[in-house]
Motif scaffolding. Structure first.
Motif, short mmCIF file in Angstrom:
data_model
loop_
_atom_site.label_atom_id
_atom_site.label_comp_id
_atom_site.label_asym_id
_atom_site.label_seq_id
_atom_site.Cartn_x
_atom_site.Cartn_y
_atom_site.Cartn_z
N TYR A 182 24.06 30.99 37.86
CA TYR A 182 25.42 31.62 37.44
C TYR A 182 25.12 31.57 35.85
CZ TYR A 182 28.01 31.82 41.70
OH TYR A 182 28.41 32.14 42.95
N SER A 231 29.79 25.66 49.32
CA SER A 231 29.14 26.71 50.28
C SER A 231 28.04 25.98 51.21
CB SER A 231 28.40 27.54 49.33
OG SER A 231 27.42 26.92 48.52
N PHE A 275 26.68 38.33 53.04
CA PHE A 275 25.55 37.77 53.16
C PHE A 275 24.56 38.44 53.72
CE2 PHE A 275 26.23 33.32 52.07
CZ PHE A 275 27.69 33.27 52.07
N ARG A 295 25.23 27.11 57.79
CA ARG A 295 26.81 27.35 57.72
C ARG A 295 27.73 28.15 58.81
NH1 ARG A 295 29.31 30.02 52.23
NH2 ARG A 295 31.36 28.96 52.22
N ARG A 353 27.42 18.86 42.25
CA ARG A 353 26.43 19.39 43.38
C ARG A 353 25.39 18.59 43.41
NH1 ARG A 353 26.19 25.47 43.71
NH2 ARG A 353 25.74 25.30 46.04
N MET A 361 16.71 31.76 43.95
CA MET A 361 18.07 32.31 43.48
C MET A 361 18.35 31.94 42.09
SD MET A 361 21.83 31.06 44.96
CE MET A 361 21.66 31.60 46.59
N LYS A 389 16.92 26.96 44.82
CA LYS A 389 17.90 27.47 43.95
C LYS A 389 18.35 26.15 43.01
CE LYS A 389 21.59 26.30 47.23
NZ LYS A 389 22.80 27.20 48.02
N HIS A 390 19.08 26.27 41.94
CA HIS A 390 19.58 27.82 41.22
C HIS A 390 18.67 27.64 39.66
CE1 HIS A 390 22.92 25.91 43.64
NE2 HIS A 390 23.10 27.07 44.02
N ASP A 445 22.66 34.62 42.66
CA ASP A 445 23.98 33.47 43.10
C ASP A 445 24.76 34.69 43.17
OD1 ASP A 445 24.95 30.35 42.85
OD2 ASP A 445 25.53 32.01 44.00
N LEU A 488 19.64 29.65 52.41
CA LEU A 488 19.88 29.36 50.98
C LEU A 488 19.77 27.82 50.66
CD1 LEU A 488 22.65 32.45 50.75
CD2 LEU A 488 20.40 32.44 50.23
N GLU A 514 31.15 21.75 44.94
CA GLU A 514 30.60 22.98 44.23
C GLU A 514 31.80 23.39 43.28
OE1 GLU A 514 29.29 25.99 46.72
OE2 GLU A 514 29.44 27.44 45.28
N ARG A 566 30.73 27.45 35.00
CA ARG A 566 29.22 27.63 35.63
C ARG A 566 28.86 29.15 35.67
NH1 ARG A 566 28.84 27.27 42.20
NH2 ARG A 566 30.57 28.78 42.49
C1 GLC Z 1 27.62 30.09 46.03
C2 GLC Z 1 26.54 28.82 45.45
C3 GLC Z 1 25.10 28.90 46.01
C4 GLC Z 1 25.41 29.63 47.57
C5 GLC Z 1 25.96 31.15 47.35
C6 GLC Z 1 26.42 31.71 48.82
O1 GLC Z 1 28.45 30.24 44.73
O2 GLC Z 1 26.36 28.80 43.92
O3 GLC Z 1 24.53 27.71 46.37
O4 GLC Z 1 24.18 29.79 48.17
O5 GLC Z 1 27.04 31.06 46.28
O6 GLC Z 1 27.31 30.95 49.37
#
Ligand code: GLC
Length: 735
Positions: free
Chosen positions: A239, A404, A67, A90, A159, A236, A192-193, A270, A145, A484, A203
């Protein structure tokens, strides 16, 4: 000079200094609060860039850990630290994909996007963002994010719970407030996205085939508002592909982003969404995150193997003219670093899990819960003796699920706990689970029987069910619903809940409370329920908000941000469009007719309209008028709307303004949301709200000239309480 005077003078100096410091801090915090503009540091950015070697620049355009993206120690450029997610910071990721349990990483679990947007309260969006930004700063994150603003095109998208609406204007306006709130805390957001990530099925490779008109009218504007109004610092890339090119190197999308929107911040892929070196270098994403995942190795990937790593160095050594593309990316990244105070240390410290943060979570839940039906049963009257609470969502916790966007909530008040606390001293509260989430998706005879027994002992049933993210042990497993990486497999409420709800609502007055990122298949219980509430995922204080609304201490004011149809095939994506496509392409044959833009013509399948939500009070609309009838293209249309609370509860209504061209010679939506304001009114109070409709409200995409234009002609300015409840239509002419 006398000693006392000296002392006095130094005291005055000190006070002045403090005032100045305060002013400076106020200024700083004011600047911080307003969110530094991305272009305030061009001189510093250019001089830093000139000092960097090619290798150092390339370090910054790809991941350096799960990250983070690379920094340049030699020049004091730190890594950029990112974290999910859109409704709470998170849990702590280490530099690999293993959660780092050594830190205290609980956070405020805010209501998810769908519930925030259901408040239709832009100011609350800012407050929400301020909480999220403060907690991200406290956890030393540079980029959070979120928000997720993808258009809700099908109720099956896993989602939807993270997203905001079927309408781009509502999504964009709510996102702008959220973004300004987060960035006021010196933390960047990452909208995003980008773009057309409207399903989770396949996706990673599905190609969304979308007309330019649909892109410009439906799928791009939320991102435009994020840039133009929110001043979003990062974006962001999704995919999927759009019209044949992966989003992370999609020439059209990046032309729109940089030229049409004028975006000056940085773009982040992403995780695992980059698929090329030269196309991405030339017209693609600035920072490549997580692509090593494509080789399946999450642990200790070799970051030099990333598409935007060693391959770029090799390429530039052969084609020095390509270095300018690297420079442009690094410039945009450095702008964000300056804007989030990575070099001046002025980012506010932030705080976490404060009472104030939790109060904001509660406020968003209170204002985001939507009352869909109320046959005079709510608020509950005081002389009820026994209530049967039925349903797994009465006790389920959702924070740590869904993918996520998971959050380690400091706590999560369940509806049952809150109902007991609210009513328990005077009312006998019974509980039965009614159903248990299971892999087969089936109901339970035993639990049904038990629920009916309990219901028979009560004066009324409060059913709390609907959707969930995933089976407890399967966040990434097959058995996911609002999550997701996978779409719902059916529009039917899972675990045969409708069968149970039909039985319960046949024997007792029932209040039905639905959790979820969407509603579900029509069934008899909808007609039989005395009241229905849609709560989305209302966060850590969601149970409290539900109990307050049941008791009447809070008057619901949420409005649907998506249309609810009776059955799946009533939705445009399924009726005229395509979902989830043929494994390679998904063709958006529904075009611009998403949500209410479709249901305006096809009302039969509609159950509850976009913008709909009931209150415990009533509202009467008074004078509604524009300042004149004829305008030139650049003139602002001033519209005054007066509304009175004519009921017995203080409450809030959302005035919605739709614009429609009087005669359209092309397939245009018959109306589009172009203004809204939530207005709070005490019992008997009247307020007049003034709307300033600028040219944006009357523009539409011209597919011939390929730009946004205001076509001269007659328009209707439509004042409404929902897409279906029109209060007044005013004809104006734009010359
Ligand atoms: C995931 C998600 C995205 C998230 C990223 C980091 O695949 O699509 O929304 O922020 O990866 O976890």
């Amino acid at each position: 000079m006398l000693k006392s005077n000296k002392k006095l003078l130094s005291l005055i100096l000190l006070t002045t200094l403090i005032i100045n410091v305060n002013n400076l801090w106020a200024q700083q915090s004011k600047i911080a609060l307003e969110g530094n503009q991305l272009l305030n540091y061009e001189t510093q950015v250019d001089s830093l860039l000139r000092l960097m070697t090619l290798e150092e620049k390339v370090k910054m355009i790809h991941a350096s850990s799960s990250f983070t993206s690379g920094g340049v120690k030699r020049l004091g450029i730190p890594e950029l630290v990112m974290s999910d997610g859109p409704h709470g910071v998170r849990m702590e990721h280490g530099r690999d994909w293993n959660f780092d349990d050594t830190t205290e990483d609980s956070a405020t679990y805010l209501p998810t996007g769908i519930t925030l947007a259901s408040t239709w309260n832009k100011k609350l969006g800012f407050e929400y963002g301020t909480v999220l930004g403060s907690e991200a700063a406290n956890r030393n994150k540079d980029i959070i994010l979120g928000p997720g603003v993808n258009i809700i095109r099908t109720p099956l998208n896993g989602r939807n719970f993270e997203y905001l609406s079927e309408d781009p204007f509502l999504s964009g306006k709510m996102a702008a407030g959220y973004i300004k709130g987060v960035q006021s805390q010196g933390v960047a957001t990452c909208v995003k996205h980008y773009d057309a990530n409207n399903q989770e099925t396949l996706r990673g490779k599905i190609n969304a085939v979308v007309s330019e008109t649909a892109l410009q009218e439906i799928y791009l504007p939320a991102f435009r508002y994020a840039v133009e109004e929110g001043n979003v610092y990062t974006i962001m890339t999704a995919y999927n592909k759009v019209n044949g090119e992966y989003c992370s190197n999609n020439e059209y999308l990046f032309k729109v982003l940089h030229e049409q929107f004028g975006f000056k911040g940085a773009s982040v892929s992403d995780w695992g969404a980059v698929h090329s070196t030269l196309p991405t270098l030339k017209h693609g994403v600035d920072i490549e995150m997580g692509t090593e995942l494509s080789s399946g190795t999450r642990q200790n990937p070799n970051y030099n193997n990333f598409f935007l790593a060693d391959p770029v160095i090799k390429l530039v050594k052969k084609h020095p003219e390509y270095e300018k593309y690297v420079d442009e990316k690094v410039k945009r990244i450095l702008r964000v670093m300056y804007a989030v105070h990575l070099f001046d240390g002025k980012r506010p410290k932030g705080s976490r899990n404060t009472d104030a943060h939790h109060k904001t979570a509660l406020k968003v839940a209170e204002e985001g819960i939507v009352l869909l039906k109320n046959d005079n049963i709510l608020p509950l009257n005081k002389d009820i003796k026994t209530i049967a609470v039925i349903g797994d969502n009465a006790t389920a916790k959702h924070a740590g699920q869904g993918g996520s966007s998971q959050v380690k909530a400091l706590y999560e008040i369940t509806p049952l706990e809150a109902v007991k606390k609210q009513f328990g001293t005077k009312v006998n509260i019974l509980y039965a689970r009614g159903y248990e989430p299971n892999k087969e998706g089936k109901g339970s005879e035993k639990l049904t029987k038990e629920a009916l027994e309990v219901a028979k002992k009560a004066d009324l049933v409060i059913y709390i069910g609907g959707w969930l993210h995933n089976l407890p042990d399967a966040m990434w497993g097959k058995y996911r619903y609002d999550s997701e990486g996978r779409d719902k497999q059916s529009y039917e409420f899972p675990f045969e809940q409708s069968k149970l709800m039909n039985k319960l609502s046949a024997i007792k007055p029932m209040i039905t409370i639905i959790f979820g990122g969407s509603f579900g298949q029509y069934d008899k219980w909808i007609d039989d329920s005395k009241a229905i509430l849609f709560v989305g995922y209302p966060g850590m204080e969601g149970g409290t908000a539900i109990a307050e609304i049941l008791a009447g201490s809070v008057n619901p004011s949420g409005k649907l941000t998506f249309s609810i149809a009776k059955k799946l095939n009533d939705y445009p994506a399924h009726h005229i469009g395509e979902f989830p496509g043929n494994k390679k392409d998904v063709v958006y044959k529904d075009e611009i007719f998403t949500g209410y833009r479709y249901f305006d013509n096809e009302k039969s399948g509609l159950l509850y309209p976009f913008g709909f939500g009931l209150s415990y009070t009533t509202f009467k609309y008074g004078e509604i008028k524009t300042d004149k009838k004829k305008y030139s293209t650049n003139e602002i249309v001033k519209l005054n709307v007066s509304v009175t609370n004519t009921g017995n509860f203080d409450g809030a209504d959302v005035i919605q303004i739709y614009i429609r061209r009087k005669n359209t010679n092309s397939a245009k939506p018959i109306k589009a949301l172009k203004g809204f304001e939530k207005v709070y009114l005490k019992k008997g109070e009247t307020k007049t709200v003034t709307f300033q409709l600028d040219k944006d409200a009357f523009m539409s995409w011209n597919k011939i000239s390929k730009n946004w234009v205001t076509e001269p002609g007659d328009y209707y300015v439509i004042v409404a309480r929902s897409a279906n409840e029109i209060i007044k239509k005013i004809k104006i002419t734009i010359k």
